[in-house]
Structure formats: C-alpha cells, structure tokens
Design a protein around this motif. Structure first.
Motif, mmCIF file in Angstrom:
data_model
loop_
_atom_site.group_PDB
_atom_site.id
_atom_site.type_symbol
_atom_site.label_atom_id
_atom_site.label_comp_id
_atom_site.label_asym_id
_atom_site.label_seq_id
_atom_site.Cartn_x
_atom_site.Cartn_y
_atom_site.Cartn_z
ATOM 1 N N VAL A 39 0.845 -1.185 0.000
ATOM 2 C CA VAL A 39 0.000 0.000 0.000
ATOM 3 C C VAL A 39 0.889 1.246 0.000
ATOM 4 O O VAL A 39 1.882 1.304 0.735
ATOM 5 C CB VAL A 39 -0.919 -0.011 1.240
ATOM 6 N N PRO A 40 0.595 2.265 -0.826
ATOM 7 C CA PRO A 40 1.424 3.471 -0.850
ATOM 8 C C PRO A 40 1.461 4.152 0.509
ATOM 9 O O PRO A 40 0.420 4.426 1.100
ATOM 10 C CB PRO A 40 0.748 4.342 -1.910
ATOM 11 N N PRO A 41 2.675 4.435 1.021
ATOM 12 C CA PRO A 41 2.773 4.868 2.418
ATOM 13 C C PRO A 41 2.782 6.372 2.668
ATOM 14 O O PRO A 41 2.720 6.801 3.814
ATOM 15 C CB PRO A 41 4.124 4.272 2.844
ATOM 16 N N GLY A 42 2.868 7.216 1.630
ATOM 17 C CA GLY A 42 3.104 8.633 1.842
ATOM 18 C C GLY A 42 2.074 9.341 2.697
ATOM 19 O O GLY A 42 2.415 10.031 3.669
ATOM 20 N N ASP A 43 0.792 9.221 2.354
ATOM 21 C CA ASP A 43 -0.257 9.883 3.131
ATOM 22 C C ASP A 43 -0.311 9.336 4.554
ATOM 23 O O ASP A 43 -0.540 10.085 5.516
ATOM 24 C CB ASP A 43 -1.617 9.710 2.452
ATOM 25 N N ILE A 44 -0.094 8.034 4.688
ATOM 26 C CA ILE A 44 -0.098 7.417 6.021
ATOM 27 C C ILE A 44 1.039 7.987 6.853
ATOM 28 O O ILE A 44 0.866 8.299 8.042
ATOM 29 C CB ILE A 44 0.017 5.888 5.892
ATOM 30 N N ARG A 45 2.208 8.132 6.248
ATOM 31 C CA ARG A 45 3.364 8.687 6.955
ATOM 32 C C ARG A 45 3.059 10.073 7.524
ATOM 33 O O ARG A 45 3.339 10.369 8.687
ATOM 34 C CB ARG A 45 4.556 8.778 6.001
ATOM 35 N N ASN A 46 2.467 10.931 6.712
ATOM 36 C CA ASN A 46 2.181 12.299 7.144
ATOM 37 C C ASN A 46 1.166 12.352 8.281
ATOM 38 O O ASN A 46 1.268 13.188 9.178
ATOM 39 C CB ASN A 46 1.685 13.117 5.950
ATOM 40 N N GLY A 90 3.038 -8.642 7.579
ATOM 41 C CA GLY A 90 2.133 -9.324 6.674
ATOM 42 C C GLY A 90 1.010 -8.460 6.134
ATOM 43 O O GLY A 90 -0.004 -8.969 5.651
ATOM 44 N N GLY A 91 1.161 -7.137 6.199
ATOM 45 C CA GLY A 91 0.136 -6.236 5.671
ATOM 46 C C GLY A 91 0.294 -4.848 6.235
ATOM 47 O O GLY A 91 0.902 -4.642 7.298
ATOM 48 N N ILE A 92 -0.275 -3.868 5.539
ATOM 49 C CA ILE A 92 -0.109 -2.476 5.941
ATOM 50 C C ILE A 92 -0.858 -2.150 7.223
ATOM 51 O O ILE A 92 -0.399 -1.338 8.032
ATOM 52 C CB ILE A 92 -0.559 -1.525 4.791
ATOM 53 N N PHE A 93 -2.011 -2.764 7.453
ATOM 54 C CA PHE A 93 -2.800 -2.389 8.623
ATOM 55 C C PHE A 93 -2.048 -2.683 9.921
ATOM 56 O O PHE A 93 -1.908 -1.802 10.784
ATOM 57 C CB PHE A 93 -4.160 -3.092 8.618
ATOM 58 N N GLN A 94 -1.564 -3.904 10.082
ATOM 59 C CA GLN A 94 -0.831 -4.244 11.301
ATOM 60 C C GLN A 94 0.483 -3.485 11.384
ATOM 61 O O GLN A 94 0.940 -3.127 12.485
ATOM 62 C CB GLN A 94 -0.584 -5.757 11.363
ATOM 63 N N ALA A 95 1.102 -3.215 10.233
ATOM 64 C CA ALA A 95 2.328 -2.421 10.225
ATOM 65 C C ALA A 95 2.088 -1.032 10.802
ATOM 66 O O ALA A 95 2.860 -0.538 11.628
ATOM 67 C CB ALA A 95 2.872 -2.312 8.802
ATOM 68 N N VAL A 96 0.999 -0.399 10.393
ATOM 69 C CA VAL A 96 0.698 0.951 10.865
ATOM 70 C C VAL A 96 0.328 0.940 12.345
ATOM 71 O O VAL A 96 0.668 1.870 13.086
ATOM 72 C CB VAL A 96 -0.421 1.580 10.012
ATOM 73 N N GLN A 97 -0.329 -0.127 12.824
ATOM 74 C CA GLN A 97 -0.663 -0.188 14.242
ATOM 75 C C GLN A 97 0.613 -0.338 15.076
ATOM 76 O O GLN A 97 0.749 0.286 16.147
ATOM 77 C CB GLN A 97 -1.632 -1.340 14.518
ATOM 78 N N SER A 98 1.564 -1.152 14.604
ATOM 79 C CA SER A 98 2.842 -1.288 15.312
ATOM 80 C C SER A 98 3.598 0.036 15.315
ATOM 81 O O SER A 98 4.149 0.446 16.342
ATOM 82 C CB SER A 98 3.700 -2.371 14.650
ATOM 83 N N LEU A 99 3.619 0.694 14.169
ATOM 84 C CA LEU A 99 4.330 1.959 14.069
ATOM 85 C C LEU A 99 3.645 3.047 14.894
ATOM 86 O O LEU A 99 4.311 3.919 15.460
ATOM 87 C CB LEU A 99 4.430 2.373 12.603
ATOM 88 N N SER A 100 2.323 2.994 14.991
ATOM 89 C CA SER A 100 1.599 3.954 15.818
ATOM 90 C C SER A 100 2.033 3.859 17.273
ATOM 91 O O SER A 100 2.202 4.879 17.951
ATOM 92 C CB SER A 100 0.087 3.723 15.708
#
Length: 342
Positions: free
Chosen positions: A63-70, A115-125
């Motif tokens: 999944v493209p990460p740019g908007d999520i990063r900001n 294994g996916g963007i959703f769990q990645a973003v929760q870990s990074l959060s």
C-alpha cells in the motif's frame, strides 16, 4: 450563514471524530483536532501511485505509504527531532534513495514484517506514540479507475490527474485483481461508533472518493448515526472540479453513494487575495469555489460558512485550527433523534 437542528451535548468524554481522506489536507485537520482534545481516527486512502509512494509500491507491491506517513507524524507525541528524521527525504543526488522519505521505507519494511499495511501501521503507531488511530482504508493496495465525460477511462491516480480531462465518476479495484476491495473491520466499526465523520479537505475524485468507493466503508458512512461533515475545498482543481460550486462537490459525493448522506458542509467565505497564489508551484489550483447555498439546502445540508482561510508560501489552504473548532462544536451537538437516511 448557519442553519440549526435539534442537538444534545456529549459530556464526560473526548468526542470521537473519524476523518476520511488523503493528500495534504488530512494531516492538517487531524493535527488540529488532536490538539483540541478529540479522539481522532484517520482513515487514509491507499490508491495513491505517485511520487515516492508509487515507486515503492511498484517495486514491492505494498500500500502506498506517503499519506499514512504524514498522518502518523501529525498525531505523534514524539519529539520534533524524531519526527523530522521520519519525514526526511533523501536528496536527488543520492541515486539509490533519491526522493524517498525515510518513513516510507520504514512503513514498507514493517508491511513485509507484519504481513500487511494495517498491522504495520498499528505497530508503528505504538512506536511513534500516536494519540489516536491511523487506519489505512484497505489492507491491500488499490487502483483508482476513472471514467471521463468524453467516455474514455483510465486506471491509476497519477495517470488520471495527468490526463487533463473532466472526471465523471471513479471506482477502485484490487491492484492484484484477486478480491473485491474491502476495508478492515476496525475501519467500519470506527465509522459506526463515531460522533462525527469528516470528509476532506482534499481532492474530491482522487483523495476523498477512493475511500468511499470501498463498498463496506461507503456503506458504513451511509449507516452511521454520526454527523457526516464535508469540508469543501477552497479552490477548484484542474481536471477534477473546474467550475464546480460547493453544491456540485456534494452532488458528486451523493451520486457516487446513491443517497443524500452529507449532513453539514463547511464553506470558506474569506476572499482569496488576487495574485497571491503561485500558479507555477500550485499548477492544479484554479479559482475559488463558488457558493450555492440553495443547492446545498436542497440536498438537506446544513451550511456553516466562515473564514477558514490560511495563506502561506503563496498557497491557499484551510486553517486547521478553525476547521477543527467547528468540527468539535458539531461533535458536541450530535442530533437527539436517529438520523434520517435519505
């Protein structure tokens, strides 16, 4: 002008605000909402295929990460130095990493690890001490498709915006063509549990609508008892909303979901100074959106018009603090009767 409806006051808790969108407007709004003590959930588009996000997506199919990063940075409680490192973009002279933001690479790496963007973003959060929630609209990369008014079609957000044609409608497909696009359950439940759901500001066809075109996400917006707010763009956009009034924006939203679902519209009435906008730097931006209050009322919208304008860097933006204040006023004034779905 402001129209009123029956209200009740929420007491004893932070109001739950879900903001749906992408692009540069989303982090501005969620940051101001957080600073004004909202319980913020950002639902971020995953159909962007341009810039560093697009290059990373093409190489490793994430999944493209740019908007999520900001948005992560906007909601983070980390010190400024750590956030600036996460946002750092390599110089164009660094051939291998040229143009990539460090945060994009970290999100891509975590996506593979989890294994996916959703769990990645929760870990990074958790790592970034995010105050709120950041949810990708889908756990899989999606492709934006558009039909233009001349009957032709294109796939890909970058290609669509570069076409220079007028868009009639958009829809999303799974980039691998394997499954029907779906939002994860956490996204749906956040929308259903919200006090207010906010769309925009952002590009109508390429930042806001790609989220709503995910079927279960769009249905959740139709079904929620939350106040649904649309923040109208201050300026029209080349190829997307040329000559649009504020009511035209809402008509397009309603047409895509097949119902008049927008409850309240926030409209800027502050004039944009002539010759302030740098047309070379902001070459997609055209002229101020024209008001059509009668058209908005005909679709059942309450209109809140005020000075939401912020001028900086010879660009025209929303003042995040002013927009957030209006959103929270509405969050504390949620309707007492079950919202009538039209």
């Amino acid at each position: 002008m402001t129209e009123t409806k029956t209200i009740r006051v929420i007491r004893g808790r932070r109001p739950k605000v879900v903001v749906i969108g992408g692009g540069t407007g989303l982090p501005v709004i969620v940051k101001s909402l957080r600073e004004q003590n909202a319980d913020v959930t950002a639902v971020v588009t995953v159909a962007d295929d341009g810039g560093s996000s697009g290059v990373i997506r093409n190489y490793i199919n994430v999944v493209p990460p740019g908007d999520i990063r900001n948005v992560l940075v906007a909601l983070s409680d980390l010190p400024e130095l750590e956030k600036s490192v996460f946002q750092y973009r390599f110089d164009t002279s660094d051939a291998f990493f040229a143009g990539h933001a460090i945060g994009n690479l970290i999100i891509a790496a975590l996506s593979e690890m989890r294994g996916g963007i959703f769990q990645a973003v929760q870990s990074l959060s958790a790592m970034m001490k995010v105050d709120g929630h950041v949810y990708p609209a889908s756990d899989r990369p999606l492709t934006l498709n558009a039909e233009f008014t001349d009957g032709t079609t294109l796939a890909g957000e970058a290609e669509i915006t570069a076409a220079g044609k007028h868009i009639k409608r958009v829809w999303v497909t799974d980039s691998n063509g394997e499954v029907k696009p779906q939002a994860v359950d956490e996204v749906v439940q956040a929308i259903l549990a919200a006090d207010v759901v906010v769309m925009g500001p952002g590009s109508l066809f390429t930042s806001v609508l790609p989220n709503l075109m995910i079927e279960n996400l769009g249905q959740a917006v139709l079904q929620t008892q939350a106040e649904v707010i649309y923040v109208v763009n201050i300026m029209t956009q080349k190829g997307e909303t040329e000559r649009f009034t504020d009511a035209d924006h809402v008509r397009v939203l309603n047409a895509h979901l097949g119902a008049n679902f927008v409850d309240t519209v926030l409209v800027n009435i502050a004039p944009v100074p002539s010759h302030y906008l740098d047309q070379q730097k902001y070459n997609e931006i055209l002229v101020p959106v024209r008001p059509d209050y009668a058209g908005l009322r005909a679709m059942g919208c309450r209109v809140i018009s005020a000075d939401f304008l912020k001028l900086r860097d010879h660009g025209v933006f929303h003042d995040g603090d002013k927009v957030a204040s209006e959103i929270l006023n509405l969050a504390f004034q949620v309707g007492t009767m079950k919202k009538r779905k039209r």
